[in-house]
Structure formats: structure tokens, C-alpha cells
Design a protein around this motif. Structure first.
Motif, short mmCIF file in Angstrom:
data_model
loop_
_atom_site.label_atom_id
_atom_site.label_comp_id
_atom_site.label_asym_id
_atom_site.label_seq_id
_atom_site.Cartn_x
_atom_site.Cartn_y
_atom_site.Cartn_z
N UNK A 42 40.61 38.24 36.27
CA UNK A 42 41.28 38.31 37.73
C UNK A 42 40.69 39.59 38.24
N UNK A 43 40.33 40.58 37.36
CA UNK A 43 39.98 42.02 38.04
C UNK A 43 38.50 41.74 38.73
N UNK A 44 37.83 40.69 38.41
CA UNK A 44 36.56 40.61 39.26
C UNK A 44 36.73 40.44 40.61
N UNK A 45 37.93 40.00 41.00
CA UNK A 45 38.21 39.81 42.43
C UNK A 45 39.05 40.74 42.87
N UNK A 46 40.43 41.03 41.91
CA UNK A 46 41.36 42.07 42.42
C UNK A 46 40.72 43.36 42.61
N UNK A 47 39.89 43.84 41.54
CA UNK A 47 39.31 45.04 41.69
C UNK A 47 38.42 45.75 42.79
N UNK A 48 38.10 44.65 43.69
CA UNK A 48 37.23 44.70 44.63
C UNK A 48 37.86 44.84 45.94
N UNK A 49 39.31 44.73 46.13
CA UNK A 49 40.23 44.31 47.15
C UNK A 49 40.94 45.82 47.65
N UNK A 50 41.24 45.68 48.70
CA UNK A 50 42.24 47.00 49.23
C UNK A 50 43.05 46.33 50.80
N UNK A 51 43.72 47.16 51.26
CA UNK A 51 44.37 46.86 52.52
C UNK A 51 43.49 46.41 53.59
N UNK A 52 42.21 46.81 53.53
CA UNK A 52 41.35 46.61 54.61
C UNK A 52 40.47 45.23 54.10
#
Length: 494
Positions: A380-390
Motif C-alpha cells: 500500500x505504501x508504494x502508492x500512499x507514501x508518494x501522495x499528499x494533499x496536492x
């Protein structure tokens, strides 16, 4: 081209990666142009007075029926219009070929499965119903193949040796050479008596004519024999032509009825299912988002106990939707919940921008005993870890290597009566599996529909030859026999 047109958009969404969308759009555009030109050509080659021919005795002659009629014209134009969104992305900068415009198969896939309203489900399934009309063009080409064979050989499908074992072979090829041999045998049988009489007459005439008979008399006898032979051949051809017209009429009417009946069953029955609550759609994602928003509303404070409760609630929510706490028996490669933001920010797990999924991939959170060795969380962190509010939806799709249009966003917001602050939850879900399953099912249905229609029409055509045209030809043969000699013996049954 017809096969590409019939299946490509469903195959693209069911099996092809997002990176292939642009290339498929180019090929689909070329195929669409070819089909439109072919349809225009069919209209222009229709003979003058075609509409008047349809109300005369020539209406069901092969030379008239082989041209496209209004029934096929309307259905094929409608299906071609609904195919335009498949390649419209090539001519606009508003969206890419992986996006989801409102009028497209990708949008219809999600609306028919996810809704969330009854109207969304209705329009999504109605789009799939129109896709079934694409089979009309392929059936038209199949009919023209048979009709062309009938023009070349009117005796084709006369009923002899047309058992069920020939159905599969008959769907693909009309067996012209075999039919032609049988047709020649039929003509030989019908003209055999007359030819024998003509030959006998010639021999007798040649034997009786001596050197003293005028040459003009001999030529006259020869011309009369040739006229009788030509007249008999014309009568036999007329009998076969009339029988062929009857067979063409049966095939045309049966094909129209079969297409309408099958298309109505396969296309309209799913539309009728929208009378259920919410159109019979899967509202899991929207319901889960509403449930998490309710939890967000009942924990408005920033106290330690409140933040612990909210953090555990969010973890439980993610565990239920994404399987974050384990591999769930089978290693999953797709990330269902791709982004989760809770506002306002009031607890440490929300980070600085409220994106909880980003926080759960930080070293601070992963250092806890329960999350140190969690294979599912690593995925999951392969996607989650590369995201933010922008992070935009396009960027999120590129990170996960999926189609932009397959990401569904749900957002709920309410105003807290005590503080007056706006509390909201925004979640983005990867609905690629829903797109895959809906289009995979549609492809199978479309393929089975094609096999069923062509096989059914072949069965009807063979039965028409065996039960209608065969006996009719035998009757015409008997009528021809007694027309020549009313005292002739009845032909023996073979």
C-alpha cells in the motif's frame, strides 16, 4: 474491421494496460472511418428506385435483398455514433485516452456498477445495450455472403444433406462448390427427359433426311429443337429463381426477428434491473465514506483520548477496505483505497495536511510493533507514501499505473454545530477491478451473442431448405414433368 469494432473497447478495459489506450484509440479511429465509408458505399450502390422495388414482387430477390435496408442502416448508424468516444481523445486536449468523459464506455462501466443513483445505473446499462447493436453489421455481412452464393448458384441449400453436422461449417462458408454440384445435378434431372427427346429427334431427323431434302428444312428443324431446349431451360431457371426468392425472404425475416429478440433480451433486461433500490448498484465505497465522516463528526476534539479513538477508527476502516493488517490469504497487488484525507487537522496521525494514508507510511508509524513487518502495508505504501494533499488524480493514476478514469472520488462534509468548523472526509478508490469485471462480462456476452445469432440463423436457414425449399423444388419438378407430358409416369422417390 467488424470484429475489432465489435469487441475492442471491452477488451481494452478488461485486459489492456492503461499505456495501450492511445494506440488502441488510433486503431479504433481508422476502423471507424473504414466502417463509415463502407456504410456510405452500401447506400450509394443501391439501384435507382430501390424503395419502389421493396413493394413489388422483386422485394425478396437476392439482387435487391443484398443491398442494405433501413432496418440495418438505422441500427448501424446508432452503434457507430456510440463508438465515437473510443477515439475522441485524439482530437481534444480536455482529457486523455485514459480519462473518463461522461459519454464513454468507461463511464458507463462505473455508473452501471457503482451508481450511486438509479439514473446513473440506468444510463450506464443503456450504453451497454446500444453496444449490442454492433452485431447488426456483422450479421449483414454474413447475409450478403449467403445471398451472393445464392445468386451464383440458385440451388444452394436445396435441402439435401443439410443435417445438423453442417451447421458449424455453414456459419463460416456457404459451401458454394458443393452446392453448385448439387444444383447442377438438379438441373440435369429436371431437363434429362427433354434433352433425351431432343437428341432422339436430331438422330431421327438426321436419319430420315436424305440428300433430296432442302437444306432450309433441316435448319428449321434444328432451330425448333434449340428453341424448345432454351424454353425448357428458362422455365427451369424460373422455378429455381422463385424458390431462391422464397429462401431469401425467409432468411431476411428470420434474421430481423432474431436480432431484435436477442438484442432486446441481452440489452434491455439489465436496464430493467435498475428498478431495484439504488438501481441494484454497489454502494460500498460511498457508504464507507459516509460512515467514516460520521466517526469524524463525533470526535471533534484534539485530546489524546479522542485522537487515539479516531486513529484506531481510521485504521479499522482502512483494514476493512484495503486489508492493511495482512495479506488476507492471498497477496493483493492493487491498492483499493488510494488516498484518504480527514479535516480539520487536530491529531498527529493526520500530519500537516490531513492525509492519513501518507502518515501510515512514515517511519514514526511503521516503528510500532504491529506494523514493523507488514507485507500488505508495504504494498500500500508504494502508492500512499508518494501522495499528499496536492496530489492530483492524474498523478495518482500514474503512480499506480492505472487509468485516470478508474479512480472514483467520494467526499463528505458537514459543519459542526458546536465549533462551527467544517469537518470533511475525502477518499479516492481504485475501481479498476469493477471496470475489468464489467467489461470482461460484457465481452463474453457479446461473443456468445455473436455465436448464438449466427448459429441460430444457420439452423433456421438449413431448416427452411429442408422443410420448405426442398419439397417446393420437388413439387416444381413434378409440375414441370406433367406440363410436358400429362400422361407421364410419376417420378420415383429417391
Amino acid at each position: 474491421c467488424s470484429m475489432w469494432y465489435l469487441f475492442v473497447d471491452q477488451l481494452r478495459l478488461a485486459f489492456f494496460p492503461a499505456s495501450a489506450d492511445f494506440a488502441v484509440a488510433i486503431a479504433s479511429c481508422v476502423v471507424w472511418v473504414i466502417l463509415v465509408l463502407e456504410l456510405m458505399g452500401e447506400i450509394f450502390i443501391r439501384p435507382d428506385g430501390y424503395k419502389q422495388m421493396l413493394i413489388t414482387e422483386k422485394a425478396y430477390s437476392p439482387s435487391v435483398v443484398r443491398h442494405i435496408n433501413s432496418f440495418h442502416l438505422v441500427m448501424e448508424i446508432l452503434s457507430l455514433i456510440f463508438f465515437v468516444p473510443e477515439f475522441l481523445c485524439l482530437f481534444t486536449s480536455n482529457y486523455t485516452c485514459s480519462d473518463r468523459p461522461g459519454f464513454s464506455l468507461l463511464s458507463a462501466s462505473l455508473n452501471s456498477v457503482l451508481g450511486p443513483s438509479r439514473n446513473d445505473a440506468f444510463f450506464g446499462r443503456a450504453f451497454y445495450a446500444v453496444i449490442r447493436l454492433r452485431i447488426f453489421g456483422l450479421v449483414r455481412h454474413w447475409k450478403q455472403m449467403w445471398i451472393s452464393a445464392s445468386i451464383a448458384d440458385p440451388s444452394l441449400g436445396r435441402g439435401k444433406n443439410t443435417g445438423r453436422r453442417n451447421i458449424i461449417r455453414g456459419v463460416i462458408v456457404p459451401q458454394t462448390s458443393r452446392g453448385k454440384a448439387r444444383g447442377s445435378a438438379a438441373l440435369s434431372e429436371m431437363a434429362k427427359d427433354n434433352i433425351i427427346k431432343d437428341n432422339s429427334l436430331k438422330k431421327k431427323s438426321n436419319a430420315n433426311i436424305n440428300d433430296e431434302v432442302d437444306a432450309i428444312a433441316a435448319k428449321k428443324i434444328k432451330r425448333e429443337a434449340e428453341k424448345r431446349k432454351a424454353s425448357e431451360q428458362k422455365r427451369q431457371d424460373k422455378f429455381l429463381t422463385n424458390a431462391t426468392n422464397i429462401g431469401t425472404a425467409l432468411m431476411l425475416i428470420n434474421s430481423h426477428r432474431a436480432l431484435l429478440l436477442v438484442a432486446a433480451i441481452v440489452g434491455l433486461l439489465p436496464v430493467f434491473s435498475t428498478i431495484q433500490v439504488n438501481g441494484g448498484t454497489n454502494t460500498l465505497a460511498s457508504s464507507m465514506t459516509k460512515q467514516l465522516q460520521a466517526t469524524n463528526m463525533i470526535a471533534p476534539g484534539s485530546e489524546s483520548s479522542t485522537c487515539t479513538f479516531l486513529e484506531k477508527s481510521v485504521l479499522s476502516w482502512l483494514a476493512g477496505t484495503s486489508g492493511m493488517k495482512g495479506t488476507m490469504g492471498k497477496r493483493r497487488t492493487q491498492t483499493y483505497v488510494m488516498y484518504l484525507q480527514l479535516l480539520p487537522v487536530r491529531c498527529p496521525f493526520q500530519g500537516e495536511d490531513g492525509v492519513a494514508t501518507s502518515y501510515f507510511c512514515t517511519e514514526e508509524f511503521r516503528s510500532t510493533a504491529s506494523m514493523t513487518k507488514n507485507e500488505r502495508l508495504d504494498e500500500l505504501c508504494q502508492v500512499w507514501g508518494k501522495t499528499n494533499s496536492n496530489t492530483t488524480i492524474t498523478e495518482l493514476a500514474n503512480i499506480a499505473s492505472i487509468r485516470t478514469g478508474a479512480i472514483e472520488t467520494y467526499s463528505e462534509s458537514n459543519i459542526n454545530d458546536e465549533t462551527g468548523a467544517i469537518f470533511s472526509v475525502t477518499a479516492r478508490f481504485n475501481e479498476s477491478s469493477s471496470v475489468h469485471l464489467s467489461n470482461y462480462s460484457s465481452f463474453l456476452l457479446q461473443f456468445l451473442l455473436l455465436i448464438f445469432v449466427l448459429s441460430g440463423l444457420s439452423v433456421l436457414r438449413l431448416d427452411a431448405g429442408r422443410l420448405v425449399l426442398g419439397p417446393l423444388r420437388r413439387m416444381l419438378k413434378i409440375v414441370s414433368l406433367y406440363a410436358k407430358n400429362p400422361l407421364a409416369k410419376a417420378p420415383k422417390k429417391k
